[in-house]
Design an enzyme around this catalytic site. Structure first.
Site, mmCIF file in Angstrom:
data_model
loop_
_atom_site.group_PDB
_atom_site.id
_atom_site.type_symbol
_atom_site.label_atom_id
_atom_site.label_comp_id
_atom_site.label_asym_id
_atom_site.label_seq_id
_atom_site.Cartn_x
_atom_site.Cartn_y
_atom_site.Cartn_z
ATOM 1 N N LYS A 19 -75.001 -40.666 -48.930
ATOM 2 C CA LYS A 19 -75.207 -40.340 -50.354
ATOM 3 C C LYS A 19 -75.117 -38.829 -50.583
ATOM 4 C CE LYS A 19 -79.582 -40.015 -52.050
ATOM 5 N NZ LYS A 19 -79.956 -38.810 -52.779
ATOM 6 N N ASN A 20 -75.816 -38.060 -49.744
ATOM 7 C CA ASN A 20 -75.930 -36.628 -50.011
ATOM 8 C C ASN A 20 -74.681 -35.835 -49.638
ATOM 9 O OD1 ASN A 20 -78.380 -37.117 -51.109
ATOM 10 N ND2 ASN A 20 -79.590 -36.295 -49.397
ATOM 11 N N ARG A 99 -80.954 -35.026 -59.958
ATOM 12 C CA ARG A 99 -80.928 -33.593 -59.734
ATOM 13 C C ARG A 99 -79.573 -33.080 -59.263
ATOM 14 N NH1 ARG A 99 -84.269 -29.240 -58.770
ATOM 15 N NH2 ARG A 99 -83.380 -27.850 -57.230
ATOM 16 N N CYS A 123 -86.047 -36.920 -58.225
ATOM 17 C CA CYS A 123 -87.273 -37.446 -57.620
ATOM 18 C C CYS A 123 -88.450 -36.496 -57.837
ATOM 19 C CB CYS A 123 -87.077 -37.622 -56.111
ATOM 20 S SG CYS A 123 -86.191 -39.111 -55.661
ATOM 21 N N ARG A 128 -89.215 -27.978 -57.534
ATOM 22 C CA ARG A 128 -87.766 -27.934 -57.352
ATOM 23 C C ARG A 128 -87.033 -27.021 -58.342
ATOM 24 N NH1 ARG A 128 -85.477 -33.750 -55.935
ATOM 25 N NH2 ARG A 128 -84.098 -32.540 -54.632
ATOM 26 N N LYS A 168 -84.182 -18.247 -48.839
ATOM 27 C CA LYS A 168 -84.743 -19.523 -48.389
ATOM 28 C C LYS A 168 -83.566 -20.475 -48.207
ATOM 29 C CE LYS A 168 -88.146 -22.767 -50.108
ATOM 30 N NZ LYS A 168 -89.208 -22.988 -51.064
ATOM 31 N N VAL A 169 -83.654 -21.380 -47.258
ATOM 32 C CA VAL A 169 -82.545 -22.319 -47.037
ATOM 33 C C VAL A 169 -82.561 -23.367 -48.145
ATOM 34 C CG1 VAL A 169 -81.559 -24.030 -45.478
ATOM 35 C CG2 VAL A 169 -82.683 -21.994 -44.545
ATOM 36 N N SER A 170 -81.441 -23.502 -48.828
ATOM 37 C CA SER A 170 -81.322 -24.535 -49.866
ATOM 38 C C SER A 170 -79.987 -25.256 -49.718
ATOM 39 C CB SER A 170 -81.425 -23.910 -51.255
ATOM 40 O OG SER A 170 -80.901 -24.797 -52.234
ATOM 41 N N VAL A 171 -80.085 -26.570 -49.579
ATOM 42 C CA VAL A 171 -78.877 -27.391 -49.467
ATOM 43 C C VAL A 171 -78.056 -27.268 -50.750
ATOM 44 C CG1 VAL A 171 -78.050 -29.775 -49.269
ATOM 45 C CG2 VAL A 171 -79.982 -28.997 -47.867
ATOM 46 N N ASP A 313 -86.348 -35.791 -45.517
ATOM 47 C CA ASP A 313 -85.975 -37.109 -46.050
ATOM 48 C C ASP A 313 -86.359 -38.261 -45.117
ATOM 49 O OD1 ASP A 313 -84.974 -35.887 -48.286
ATOM 50 O OD2 ASP A 313 -82.864 -36.085 -47.735
ATOM 51 N N ILE A 335 -90.956 -28.460 -46.626
ATOM 52 C CA ILE A 335 -89.830 -28.248 -47.559
ATOM 53 C C ILE A 335 -90.261 -28.455 -49.015
ATOM 54 C CG2 ILE A 335 -87.445 -28.886 -48.135
ATOM 55 C CD1 ILE A 335 -87.573 -27.910 -45.294
ATOM 56 N N ARG A 405 -81.124 -46.154 -55.667
ATOM 57 C CA ARG A 405 -80.491 -44.829 -55.778
ATOM 58 C C ARG A 405 -79.896 -44.398 -54.448
ATOM 59 N NH1 ARG A 405 -84.125 -40.348 -58.024
ATOM 60 N NH2 ARG A 405 -82.134 -39.357 -57.681
HETATM 61 C C1 EPZ Z 1 -81.179 -31.814 -50.963
HETATM 62 O O1 EPZ Z 1 -81.904 -31.503 -52.154
HETATM 63 C C2 EPZ Z 1 -81.155 -33.330 -50.850
HETATM 64 N N1 EPZ Z 1 -80.473 -33.884 -52.011
HETATM 65 C C3 EPZ Z 1 -82.578 -33.855 -50.746
HETATM 66 O O2 EPZ Z 1 -82.520 -35.265 -50.580
HETATM 67 C C4 EPZ Z 1 -83.252 -33.232 -49.526
HETATM 68 O O3 EPZ Z 1 -84.592 -33.644 -49.471
HETATM 69 C C5 EPZ Z 1 -83.175 -31.717 -49.622
HETATM 70 O O4 EPZ Z 1 -81.799 -31.273 -49.815
HETATM 71 C C6 EPZ Z 1 -83.720 -31.008 -48.383
HETATM 72 O O5 EPZ Z 1 -83.026 -31.439 -47.253
HETATM 73 C C7 EPZ Z 1 -79.151 -34.044 -51.989
HETATM 74 O O6 EPZ Z 1 -78.462 -33.643 -51.063
HETATM 75 C C8 EPZ Z 1 -78.524 -34.724 -53.154
HETATM 76 P P1 EPZ Z 1 -83.003 -27.822 -51.373
HETATM 77 P P2 EPZ Z 1 -81.881 -30.038 -52.738
HETATM 78 O O7 EPZ Z 1 -82.368 -26.983 -52.428
HETATM 79 O O8 EPZ Z 1 -80.573 -29.431 -52.482
HETATM 80 C C9 EPZ Z 1 -86.458 -24.913 -52.860
HETATM 81 C C10 EPZ Z 1 -83.022 -37.494 -51.096
HETATM 82 O O9 EPZ Z 1 -84.065 -38.195 -51.011
HETATM 83 N N2 EPZ Z 1 -85.482 -24.361 -53.826
HETATM 84 O O10 EPZ Z 1 -82.497 -27.711 -49.991
HETATM 85 O O11 EPZ Z 1 -82.354 -30.139 -54.128
HETATM 86 C C11 EPZ Z 1 -86.863 -26.334 -53.170
HETATM 87 O O12 EPZ Z 1 -87.856 -26.395 -54.168
HETATM 88 C C12 EPZ Z 1 -83.075 -36.087 -51.629
HETATM 89 O O13 EPZ Z 1 -81.893 -37.910 -50.765
HETATM 90 C C13 EPZ Z 1 -85.822 -23.229 -54.527
HETATM 91 O O14 EPZ Z 1 -86.909 -22.673 -54.375
HETATM 92 O O15 EPZ Z 1 -82.979 -29.331 -51.851
HETATM 93 C C14 EPZ Z 1 -87.316 -26.819 -51.827
HETATM 94 O O16 EPZ Z 1 -88.631 -26.394 -51.595
HETATM 95 C C15 EPZ Z 1 -84.422 -35.723 -52.150
HETATM 96 N N3 EPZ Z 1 -84.909 -22.723 -55.432
HETATM 97 C C16 EPZ Z 1 -86.384 -26.089 -50.846
HETATM 98 O O17 EPZ Z 1 -85.857 -24.980 -51.592
HETATM 99 C C17 EPZ Z 1 -83.694 -23.315 -55.625
HETATM 100 O O18 EPZ Z 1 -82.919 -22.810 -56.451
HETATM 101 C C18 EPZ Z 1 -85.217 -26.903 -50.318
HETATM 102 O O19 EPZ Z 1 -84.556 -27.541 -51.404
HETATM 103 C C19 EPZ Z 1 -83.361 -24.455 -54.874
HETATM 104 C C20 EPZ Z 1 -84.276 -24.967 -53.974
#
Ligand code: EPZ
Length: 426
Positions: A19-20, A99, A123, A128, A168-171, A313, A335, A405
């Protein structure tokens, strides 16, 4: 959904496309007027919703009909063509429901010089924010405003490559920047990029589309922008979270299951965790076999981390498993600050879990007993399925639409291996 616990799982479960990865790959179609063909797309509510959002921007989406497919688990084939982007607004009604649809922002502003995208929903697992996405686009020269709940991004003269160091690491922010940088002028260097395999999958697709990207699999990605990306054909990689979820389900219920199409290399940390708990995991030519036959479950201490660490996840699924371990497990969520909605539901089945800040202490109990529980988010819901498989008697999970989902044909996959699970209508 109703589950009667206590039956082992034996047989084969085919793993679907991720999915992701499928979601950002679909979004990448916005970067080119040519046709992007994606194979192995999973049949999920989030995929359908994103299809609607992309169509609203002008993307033509067709899906191949049924084929005499020798490997039916290999998902659907999507053809996406964004010949003309007719609308650069992604409305609240659609984005608030998922999202990842916010990620259209980068490709739209890169290709059209403007985008208006609603702030996201998704979610309920924490606040977030989207600041890192915005920081990345600003670094490439976009002007960003927030207006009436919408992010308005403008770059009338196009985006320009830059060096971006993520604090910070953000996907998601890595996806946004990678896609935007592919259509920017000059070079972009992304430091502290997310290394999740789904990022690598999208990068590989962008390379097929004509992008020049180096450093795949590392925290530093180097992108040479181009003013034109082409069509491509790409196969979505297998879903490592679905793989891990079924691996934890087998560990919970006992038995031996072949996870067909799974790749062990995508999930080393979680499989190591399972091995420590006393579960056998072996890779072969066609997938990964997970087996637990009678042995006790050992407790685990783990914290979630960006890839290659233990995935957030899978945190809920691990917690469900540890409710019956022989001793006390400690699970720390680093996370998302609010990803413990499953704790009070697991407690309804008799689990002994203490929460303190970001840490859950799980004392293994001898027996879980079936009860009515409520699904809250996608991964929390499936942790209740896992607990239900271990519980005595019947567990009824309400609000199971969350599962649709992210899990394709969950009841069929589990019942084909001997689980007693069915969806209740109404
Ligand atoms: C992705 O979400 C995944 N979603 C999530 O899977 C997964 O839990 C997450 O990465 C972490 O591995 C998809 O790929 C569609 P992040 P994402 O940005 O990209 C903070 C599932 O169940 N952050 O890596 O939204 C954030 O709050 C879903 O399949 C900021 O502070 O996650 C979090 O604490 C749920 N500012 C951390 O970074 C930002 O601008 C990591 O979030 C963006 C994120």
């Amino acid at each position: 959904m109703s589950i009667v616990g206590g039956r082992p799982l034996n047989g084969t479960i085919a793993i679907s496309g991720a999915k992701n990865a499928a979601l950002p790959l679909m979004i990448a179609s916005l970067l080119t007027p040519e046709r992007l063909t994606l194979k192995n797309v999973p049949s999920l509510a989030d995929v359908t919703l994103l299809g609607r959002i992309l169509r609203n921007h002008g993307v033509d989406l067709t899906i191949d009909g049924k084929r005499g497919n020798p490997a039916p688990h290999l998902g659907e084939t999507f053809h996406l063509t964004a010949r003309d982007i007719v609308d650069t607004t992604a409305p609240y009604e659609l984005v608030s429901r998922m999202r990842a649809s916010f990620w259209v922002l980068g490709p739209l502003v890169a290709r059209c010089g403007e985008a208006r995208v609603s702030m996201p929903g998704g979610c309920a697992i924490g606040t977030r924010p989207v600041d890192l996405h915005l920081m990345a686009l600003k670094a490439l020269g976009a002007e960003i405003d927030i207006d009436g709940g919408y992010v308005v991004a403008k770059a009338p003269r196009g985006l320009k490559g830059a060096r971006v160091v993520f604090p910070k690491v953000s996907v998601g922010a890595t996806h946004t920047l990678l896609m935007a940088a592919s259509l920017a002028t000059g070079e972009t260097v992304i430091e502290n990029a997310a290394r999740e395999p789904e990022i690598g999958d999208v990068a590989e697709c962008l390379i097929k589309m004509g992008a020049r990207i180096e450093g795949l699999g590392t925290a530093r990605l180097r992108v040479q922008g181009t003013d034109h990306l082409e069509g491509a054909v790409h196969t979505v990689l297998p879903d490592r979270i679905e793989t891990g979820t079924y691996a934890f389900a087998v560990a919970a219920a006992g038995g031996s299951v072949e996870l067909k199409g799974a790749r062990k290399s995508l999930l080393e940390t979680a499989f190591r965790t399972l091995a420590k708990a006393g579960v056998a995991v072996t890779e072969n030519d066609t997938g990964v076999r997970v087996a637990r036959n009678g042995g006790a479950l050992e407790p685990i201490t783990v914290e979630t981390q960006p890839y290659p660490g233990f995935p957030t996840d899978l945190q809920a699924q691990l917690m469900a498993l540890m409710t019956k371990a022989r001793g006390t497990s400690v699970i720390r969520e680093t996370i998302f600050e609010n990803r413990f909605m499953h704790v009070q539901e697991l407690a309804r089945l008799g689990a002994d879990i203490q929460l303190q800040g970001d840490t859950a202490t799980v004392r293994g109990v001898k027996t879980l007993r079936g009860a009515q529980v409520m699904a809250t988010d996608l991964r929390a819901s499936v942790s209740l399925v896992i607990a239900g498989l271990m519980a005595e008697g019947q567990t009824t999970i309400n609000r199971v639409y969350h599962l649709d989902r992210g899990f394709e044909r969950l009841e069929q996959k589990l019942s084909s291996c001997g689980a007693s699970i069915e969806r209740l209508v109404g």
